[in-house]
Design a protein around this motif. Sequence first.
Motif, PDB file in Angstrom:
ATOM      1  N   THR A   1      -2.357   0.330  -4.292  1.00  0.00           N
ATOM      2  CA  THR A   1      -1.485   1.443  -3.925  1.00  0.00           C
ATOM      3  C   THR A   1      -2.303   2.596  -3.351  1.00  0.00           C
TER       4      THR A   1
ATOM      5  N   PRO B   1       3.370   3.782  -1.087  1.00  0.00           N
ATOM      6  CA  PRO B   1       4.154   4.047  -2.302  1.00  0.00           C
ATOM      7  C   PRO B   1       5.602   4.425  -2.024  1.00  0.00           C
TER       8      PRO B   1
ATOM      9  N   LEU C   1       6.187   6.968  -7.334  1.00  0.00           N
ATOM     10  CA  LEU C   1       6.634   5.625  -6.943  1.00  0.00           C
ATOM     11  C   LEU C   1       7.327   4.860  -8.063  1.00  0.00           C
TER      12      LEU C   1
ATOM     13  N   TYR D   1       9.649   1.537  -7.620  1.00  0.00           N
ATOM     14  CA  TYR D   1       9.257   0.142  -7.840  1.00  0.00           C
ATOM     15  C   TYR D   1      10.097  -0.552  -8.902  1.00  0.00           C
TER      16      TYR D   1
ATOM     17  N   PRO E   1      -0.051   2.790 -10.645  1.00  0.00           N
ATOM     18  CA  PRO E   1      -1.432   2.981 -10.174  1.00  0.00           C
ATOM     19  C   PRO E   1      -2.396   3.418 -11.269  1.00  0.00           C
TER      20      PRO E   1
ATOM     21  N   LYS F   1       2.402  -2.546 -11.566  1.00  0.00           N
ATOM     22  CA  LYS F   1       2.187  -1.780 -10.331  1.00  0.00           C
ATOM     23  C   LYS F   1       1.757  -0.342 -10.561  1.00  0.00           C
TER      24      LYS F   1
ATOM     25  N   ASP G   1      -2.971  -5.315  -7.999  1.00  0.00           N
ATOM     26  CA  ASP G   1      -1.830  -4.721  -7.291  1.00  0.00           C
ATOM     27  C   ASP G   1      -1.745  -3.221  -7.541  1.00  0.00           C
TER      28      ASP G   1
ATOM     29  N   LYS H   1       0.809  -1.222   0.000  1.00  0.00           N
ATOM     30  CA  LYS H   1       0.000   0.000   0.000  1.00  0.00           C
ATOM     31  C   LYS H   1       0.842   1.271   0.000  1.00  0.00           C
TER      32      LYS H   1
ATOM     33  N   TYR I   1       1.337   9.898  -5.507  1.00  0.00           N
ATOM     34  CA  TYR I   1       2.003   8.671  -5.091  1.00  0.00           C
ATOM     35  C   TYR I   1       3.507   8.856  -4.877  1.00  0.00           C
TER      36      TYR I   1
END
Length: 549
Positions: A430, A269, A490, A494, A529, A527, A426, A267, A487
């Motif tokens: 986020t 980021p 992110l 990632y 978002p 991933k 997934d 969850k 976010y």
Amino acid sequence: MADETREAMEYDVVIVGAGPAGLSAAIRLKQLDADCNVVVLEKGSEVGAHILSGAVLDPSGLDALIPDWKEKGAPITVPVREDNFYALGEAGQLRIPNFPMPPLMNNHGNYIVSMGNVCRWMAEQAEELGVEIFPGMACSEIVYGDNGEVKGVVAGEFGKNPDGTKGDGYEPGMELHGKYVFLSEGVRGSLSKQVIEKYDLAKGKEPQKFGLGMKEIWEVDPAKHKEGSVTHTMGWPLGTKNTGGTFIYHLDNNQVYVGMIVDLNYKNPHLFPYMEFQRFKHHPMVADLLEGGKRVAYGARAVTKGGIQSMPKAAFPGGALLGCSVGLVNLPRIKGNHNAMHSGRQAADAAYAAIQAGRGGDTLEEYDTELHKGPVGRDLKKVRNVAPLNGRFGLLGGLLVGGFDMWCNTLFGGSLLGTLGHGKSDAESTEDASKHKVIDYPKPDGKLSFDRLTNVAFSFTNHEESQPAHLTLKDPSIPVNVNLPKYAGLSARYCPAGVYEFVGEGADTKFQINFQNCVHCKTCDIKDPSQNIVWTTPQGGDGPNYPNM
């Protein structure tokens, strides 16, 4: 429809991807009929160049395909001699005894292997049977027939300019047509993704779930090496809210595989999966093993973990999805290679029977049925609730309830919980950065832990810079206008290869894609978002060149 400017070649079966699933299918087809015309197309520079797996191999898939694999010299020579499970705290560890664990978690009879080398050996077996294998041939498009079925693929397109126009040395590629086309591209394959959407293969299924697997190969002090030792850990550094775990496998020649899987349903980021992996190596238990050794290779790849309820329909008009293109990993066992081999064999059986009956271009319903009823379905059904329980209860709760559920499935052939769902993808998991604290990661020391770009050099990744970027944005404004403020950008975290970065400040901030670094893990495609990043194949031969992952 076919492009008349391209040459076309006709085959009985066209296979995309020379991984364990695709090669198993090719071998099985030739075992059934030496005259079956089979081609395997591999985007890596050689077979095995893009293969990354843990890997502790359950040989059941290979036993069914090539029963005399030992006599044929398969590079499967390090049996598991000990199984260790630990719960880690920051400064110590607690050994979890083996006896409470369901029998399926036992690694007795399994082998520590390089799946890249196993695939190289399988390719040799396939070629001896007459299979044509073409490495360095990325499949960029699907060719559809007159009735909307998959008829073939376009492979070997080279020479586009960065803007996508045709350069001076442009080669249009070739169309390879088959009575059936098998897509065995691994996790989140670009053609598989298109086919799943076109034929609505995921209708009525739970969203697929994924983890990001990162791995290094280390040469360690011989005095610390324990050939055949398998260790799995949970807990620190991910904690109890973020699920995932680590592995340490001792193979031969004083080499050790060290890796971490971070579940991509996290969850926060601010989480930085790559740095979690680097931090893990500073745990006293791990640092003691690695000190005095040297890292010799690095790589990363997404892993499916949704289970049987997330599998899309595996058969479509004109072809089939194999292996991780369907999502066949047994999550608690961290194993999918055996199921990939089973799926390749089963798809080959179905295609052979269909071709013998004079069919072609239709849907191999019998393959999808066998995939669920046969050894793959039996393997995955027992563990179908592990991922949903981890998602609901976190690490400790998921471990306890999931373990109980696996015992119920083992002893009674069913679950008291039925089949649980995942709910969110997934990407949807986020949350806004404002709801979470920034995580402070220690700087890599250059001895046990390394920055991303240094490590990417050990994946031997290379992309021709004059080609179009294979990572594209549906809306170029979203990274700076949405993902950065909402976010905390992110994508800069990632990605385990440093492909994405935000440069500049304020109104001058720009989103930069360093596609040359890409190790083809597919995390961004999963991933992000906003689901704004689209992963497509670069030209053939580009990407990582893993020696023995």
